[in-house]
Design a protein around this motif. Sequence first.
Motif, PDB file in Angstrom:
ATOM      1  N   LEU A 150       0.935  -1.206   0.095  1.00  0.00           N
ATOM      2  CA  LEU A 150      -0.007   0.080   0.030  1.00  0.00           C
ATOM      3  C   LEU A 150       0.890   1.116   0.024  1.00  0.00           C
ATOM      4  N   ALA A 151       0.537   2.278  -1.029  1.00  0.00           N
ATOM      5  CA  ALA A 151       1.259   3.518  -1.082  1.00  0.00           C
ATOM      6  C   ALA A 151       0.152   4.776  -0.767  1.00  0.00           C
ATOM      7  N   GLY A 152       0.179   5.579   0.227  1.00  0.00           N
ATOM      8  CA  GLY A 152      -0.735   6.578   0.248  1.00  0.00           C
ATOM      9  C   GLY A 152      -0.303   7.561   1.371  1.00  0.00           C
ATOM     10  N   GLY A 153      -1.186   8.631   1.611  1.00  0.00           N
ATOM     11  CA  GLY A 153      -0.623   9.438   2.464  1.00  0.00           C
ATOM     12  C   GLY A 153       0.588   9.914   2.389  1.00  0.00           C
ATOM     13  N   ILE A 154       1.226  10.368   0.841  1.00  0.00           N
ATOM     14  CA  ILE A 154       2.355  10.794   0.550  1.00  0.00           C
ATOM     15  C   ILE A 154       2.739  12.192   0.927  1.00  0.00           C
ATOM     16  N   ASP A 155       3.990  12.265   1.257  1.00  0.00           N
ATOM     17  CA  ASP A 155       4.536  13.800   1.583  1.00  0.00           C
ATOM     18  C   ASP A 155       5.474  13.951   0.179  1.00  0.00           C
ATOM     19  N   PHE A 156       4.607  14.911  -0.485  1.00  0.00           N
ATOM     20  CA  PHE A 156       5.253  15.397  -1.948  1.00  0.00           C
ATOM     21  C   PHE A 156       6.285  16.306  -1.505  1.00  0.00           C
ATOM     22  N   GLY A 208      -0.135  19.236  -4.774  1.00  0.00           N
ATOM     23  CA  GLY A 208      -0.761  19.052  -3.403  1.00  0.00           C
ATOM     24  C   GLY A 208      -0.909  17.669  -2.551  1.00  0.00           C
ATOM     25  N   PRO A 209      -1.329  17.837  -1.332  1.00  0.00           N
ATOM     26  CA  PRO A 209      -1.498  16.783  -0.446  1.00  0.00           C
ATOM     27  C   PRO A 209      -2.800  16.148  -0.880  1.00  0.00           C
ATOM     28  N   LEU A 210      -2.721  14.894  -0.663  1.00  0.00           N
ATOM     29  CA  LEU A 210      -3.828  14.004  -0.743  1.00  0.00           C
ATOM     30  C   LEU A 210      -4.316  13.471   0.533  1.00  0.00           C
ATOM     31  N   PRO A 211      -5.038  14.125   1.490  1.00  0.00           N
ATOM     32  CA  PRO A 211      -5.100  13.849   2.927  1.00  0.00           C
ATOM     33  C   PRO A 211      -6.084  12.614   2.871  1.00  0.00           C
ATOM     34  N   GLY A 212      -7.120  12.438   1.805  1.00  0.00           N
ATOM     35  CA  GLY A 212      -8.201  11.226   1.726  1.00  0.00           C
ATOM     36  C   GLY A 212      -7.331   9.715   1.497  1.00  0.00           C
TER      37      GLY A 212
END
Length: 394
Positions: free
Chosen positions: A128-134, A156-160
Amino acid sequence: MAFVVRPERQEVVIVPLGPSQALAKWIDRWRASYGAGKAPPAGETDPGAELRKRLWEPLAKHLEGVKVVLVSPDGPLHGLPWAALPGSRGGTFLVHEYAFAVVPVPQLLPELLRGAPRSASEQPSLLLAGGIDFGEQNAPAAGARAGKLPPVPVYGPLPGTESEVNDLEKRFRRAFPQAPPPLVLGEDQATKQAILAAAPAHRFLHLATHGFFAGESESSILLAEQRAALERGDLRRLAGVAGRHPGLLSGLVFAGVNRSDRRPEETILTALEAAELELGQVELVVLSACNTGRGQVAGGEGVLGLQRAFQLAGARSVVASLWRVPDEETHQLMREFYRRVWSERPVPRVEALRQAQLWMLENWKPRGGLERPAPQGPPPPYVWASFVLSGDWR
């Protein structure tokens, strides 16, 4: 024209569909309205109804008794989710009657039929990859400051996506208590290097991040590649970018992509790179990101983009999107999809996606400027129909 093949019949039925330019026009209109969460302009012909008449009705008479339709689209048909065309009854869609899966090119069908998908309970493993700090944007590089190049896009961030992967991690653990715990990569750990190193060893890959397709009038990886090439004086690299290789037109972005002290090749996975991975053990890749099903159309070769790239790398099934997808609606759809894929009595993947979309049609609530096209009508396809499954539908 279309060619209709059914397993119980030996003959191929040829169905005229009219000029492809006319279909392309109506598909563009459909995407500009239903695919963008809008109703068609008042007084104009409904593109959904027109596509049903021009595209679906000539085919329907040859598909009686069929529940699963495998589509190998060419040209503009790649951008259309067939499940979202109007159904046979008012207020319904074809998803109420059929499950649709994409076979990228017809030549792939015999290969898919030769191998059966493994049971979800057979040595399952999940990345799983998500909540990534871009990352924060650093000071622009010299080329951008001097005005030589347009600014590189900022993601931009993807908080969901953090709650999305957390939800899927818990669901996987409940479904497979004896399996190894999922590998979850988030924040600054979700680097391109970490994901590429781990991907070949997992059965399921779920990547919730930003995706892009540079065939539209939007900023893309090409700008970043071009900037990096100029900064390094790498003329060979610049020539390749200027030639717009199809594999560079779409991709996924990972941790640190906004930082100008990171080179694009360190943070961005292009379709060209994805196709070179070794994913022969991967059953399902879900690209939970925008525009991951888009790509450059190559006559007779399908769409050259991320979806095709992961299949060329060996993944049996890929779920990808055809337009920019709302964060919360993506989370809901993915939750319902995996609920059916990982259940005690799993259904085929294409049926799991269909049931998840039907759940959205029944349960979606308007929010944040997203409304139903008609007050008492169904939710717009924009919120439920973007994701399509390609490859092995079983």
